[in-house]
Design an enzyme around this catalytic site. Sequence first.
Site: not given
Length: 296
Positions: A89-91, A102, A104, A129, A132
């Site tokens: 994941n990358m925010e 996300h 996936e 989730c 995804c």
Amino acid sequence: MHTRFENAFQQLSASLQDALGPLIDKPDFAAMLTADEVNAVCEASQLDVDALAFALLPLAAACAQASISNFQVGAIAQGLSGNFYFGANMEFTAVQLQQTVHAEQSAVSHAWLRNERGLRAVTVNYTPCGHCRQFMNELRNAASLRIQLPGRQPAVLSHYLPDAFGPVDLQIDTLLMDDINHGATLQNVNALTRQALDAANRSHAPYSKAISGIALETASGNIYTGRYAENAAFNPSLPPLQAALNLMNLAGEDPSTIKYAAVVERRNAVVSHWAISQIMLAELGCTDVEHHFIEE
């Protein structure tokens, strides 16, 4: 070895460390293993392919950029080729949460951008989730895609997404990871823009027809491209900038090192990625961004 992997690497068995160490010690290790490397590591560590995917999850999660949630998710996408592709994941701070990649999505788009044509399985350290699950439902082989979670029996995607809405409901037969070239052209453009054009031509946008691509050049001279990955449910669609930033992050480069960018999209399209791409790139410190239109 990139410092982000050091703690996770110590969690691995001694035999797996011995087999995997020479691979991830390479300066250009880009968070993927070729089929030959997967087979060699499996043989040396006495793990089967699925067990190896589970064992690699801590390394994938170590790639996460979770500055908001502090919740690191890792995923391994197993390609039909036999290759393994890491995802995490990358925010992004200072922009909407909707810009998040996300884990996936990260693994799937990683495989796609490395020209994988389909996936056998996605192994992830936490339950996918709904976002995804819907994103993966866009894949050509979604019906046979196995989802593998720690402590659970493998199950096909439809187990996690029953009675799914997808491309077939909108009479779409071109699916994510299909080999496609939209054939658009641009004249008299630089090398960076040509790579963005190539990404646009290979993007998946059957609903809006708004093909789009981006290319990012870093201070080191490396170039990362991203393609638009549209989704039947619209909101899980992955913009081209996020796809490129994800590839860059998995390769171990800091997004703050981006020096130049080029965005290519269709003129007068019903969807544009220009404004949000410009805003996000500025937040990352890149203001030298070219914008090119593909003519109708």
